[in-house]
Design an enzyme around this catalytic site. Structure first.
Site, mmCIF file in Angstrom:
data_model
loop_
_atom_site.group_PDB
_atom_site.id
_atom_site.type_symbol
_atom_site.label_atom_id
_atom_site.label_comp_id
_atom_site.label_asym_id
_atom_site.label_seq_id
_atom_site.Cartn_x
_atom_site.Cartn_y
_atom_site.Cartn_z
ATOM 1 N N ASP A 64 34.579 42.744 39.949
ATOM 2 C CA ASP A 64 36.067 42.858 39.953
ATOM 3 C C ASP A 64 36.561 42.827 38.582
ATOM 4 O O ASP A 64 36.327 41.779 37.882
ATOM 5 C CB ASP A 64 36.353 41.646 40.843
ATOM 6 C CG ASP A 64 35.787 41.666 42.064
ATOM 7 O OD1 ASP A 64 35.964 42.608 43.034
ATOM 8 O OD2 ASP A 64 35.028 40.872 42.452
ATOM 9 N N HIS A 93 36.443 37.449 40.281
ATOM 10 C CA HIS A 93 37.287 37.845 41.587
ATOM 11 C C HIS A 93 38.463 37.210 41.723
ATOM 12 O O HIS A 93 39.410 37.845 42.233
ATOM 13 C CB HIS A 93 35.982 37.580 42.618
ATOM 14 C CG HIS A 93 36.647 37.820 43.961
ATOM 15 N ND1 HIS A 93 37.459 36.844 44.810
ATOM 16 C CD2 HIS A 93 36.627 39.068 44.837
ATOM 17 C CE1 HIS A 93 37.770 37.299 45.917
ATOM 18 N NE2 HIS A 93 37.432 38.746 46.056
HETATM 19 O O1 G3P Z 1 34.935 45.653 46.402
HETATM 20 C C1 G3P Z 1 34.389 45.612 47.878
HETATM 21 C C2 G3P Z 1 34.261 44.187 48.241
HETATM 22 O O2 G3P Z 1 34.022 43.546 47.190
HETATM 23 C C3 G3P Z 1 35.880 43.712 48.387
HETATM 24 O O3 G3P Z 1 36.161 42.428 48.676
HETATM 25 O O4 G3P Z 1 37.021 40.468 47.918
HETATM 26 O O5 G3P Z 1 34.756 40.789 47.562
HETATM 27 O O6 G3P Z 1 36.525 41.896 46.152
HETATM 28 P P1 G3P Z 1 36.150 41.566 47.636
HETATM 29 CA CA CA Z 2 35.139 43.485 45.022
#
Ligand code: G3P
Ligand code: CA
Length: 322
Positions: free
Chosen positions: A78, A91
């Site tokens: 992220d 994240h």
């Molecule tokens: O990017 C796919 C998945 O990671 C989306 O959810 O919240 O973990 O970024 P999150």
């Molecule tokens: Ca993600």
């Protein structure tokens, strides 16, 4: 275990000849590498969610190293931007959960208000030892938030990167900075980057900057009202799965190679089914599903024929697909 390094043999020689400088690849080699990436995406992809983040603090070097050793197809990260414009792998919008920095509430400890120097002073590893004592390791203490540049310096074109523009509305210019960084390291022409986002405008911005990087539209289906069966998509980029039509998938196919979706809402309510996967694929979209950590769920999705799975435990997924 599949070894992704072999997939890069066609581009490794020119990179070596350039001594790591990645800007002067012959056009035919670039096209070849990009096509190879698209070809590889037709195979099932093991995507290490924040690295092997079930075993080590997410998005830190130990998690990425471990995922790489496991031979994953992509390292998922992220990407957010510091107050002084540096891209970092993290994240949450706030620092309280995954560092020793304070703040999880609105307006508190927001990453966007910190410079890189300030973020680098935080411990991004010790929290994991509290949260996951079964995998705790004293060596994780003191791990640092990584810049995207540091990740790329470490793995180069021996890895592929599945990069999310995270909360891009908070970071004007993040798309430009991301594409610039990837281009500077030659990663797009090397076929080593996918960009994903829940934000359609962010993906379209990336496409306007460089139309060669494969894009994945993230979606999150949930019941708008507690107890309601009808599902909606978080940003409205599609209707809910039961109402979705070919035209909705076609609209995404105009700019993206795939869709990244949740399987469940709050680990309980299944939000997609085999028919959803089939319909997306019939409309020429890859289907990648996040974040799947139990072998039963992995096997279900493999039986449905999905094109990739994001997981915190890549070894579990490898054991099923080998
Ligand atoms: O990017 C796919 C998945 O990671 C989306 O959810 O919240 O973990 O970024 P999150
Ligand atoms: Ca993600």
């Amino acid at each position: 275990m599949r070894l992704p390094q072999s997939r890069f043999s066609r581009v490794s020689l020119p990179f070596a000849l350039l001594g790591g400088g990645a800007l002067l690849l012959p056009l035919s080699v670039q096209a070849d590498a990009l096509q190879q990436q698209l070809d590889d995406l037709q195979d099932f992809q093991v995507i290490a969610h924040r690295g092997a983040s079930g075993y080590a603090p997410e998005q830190t070097l130990p998690a990425l190293e471990l995922a790489h050793e496991m031979g994953v197809d992509y390292l998922e990260l992220d990407i957010q931007m510091t107050a002084d414009g540096e891209l970092v792998a993290f994240h949450d919008e706030t620092l309280g959960r995954a560092t020793d920095g304070e703040g999880e509430g609105e307006g508190e400890g927001e990453l966007k208000n910190f410079t890189l120097e300030e973020l680098k002073a935080l411990d991004a590893g010790s929290w994991f030892n509290q949260a996951s004592p079964e995998y705790a390791d004293d060596a994780f203490a003191g791990e640092r938030i990584l810049t995207l540049g540091e990740v790329i310096e470490r793995f180069g074109t021996n890895a592929r990167y599945y990069l999310e523009t995270k909360s891009p509305e908070r970071y004007p210019g993040i798309e430009e900075a991301l594409v610039e960084e990837l281009e500077a390291h030659g990663l797009i022409e090397a076929g080593a980057a996918v960009i994903q986002s829940f934000s359609q405008p962010s993906l379209l911005e990336v496409q306007a900057l460089n139309d060669e990087v494969p894009l994945v539209q993230l979606v999150w289906y949930y019941p708008k009202e507690d107890g309601e069966e009808r599902l909606v998509e978080w940003t409205g980029v599609t209707p809910g799965p039961s109402e979705i039509e070919d035209a909705d998938f076609e609209a995404i196919r105009d700019y993206a190679v795939g869709i990244g979706t949740n399987l469940t809402y709050e680990d309980e309510l299944q939000v997609i089914d085999a028919a959803f996967v089939e319909q997306a694929q019939a409309n020429d979209l890859l289907v990648h599903v996040y974040t799947i950590n139990e072998a039963d769920d992995m096997q279900l999705l493999l039986d449905w024929g999905v094109d990739g799975i994001f997981t915190d435990f890549p070894d579990r997924l490898n054991a099923l697909v080998e």
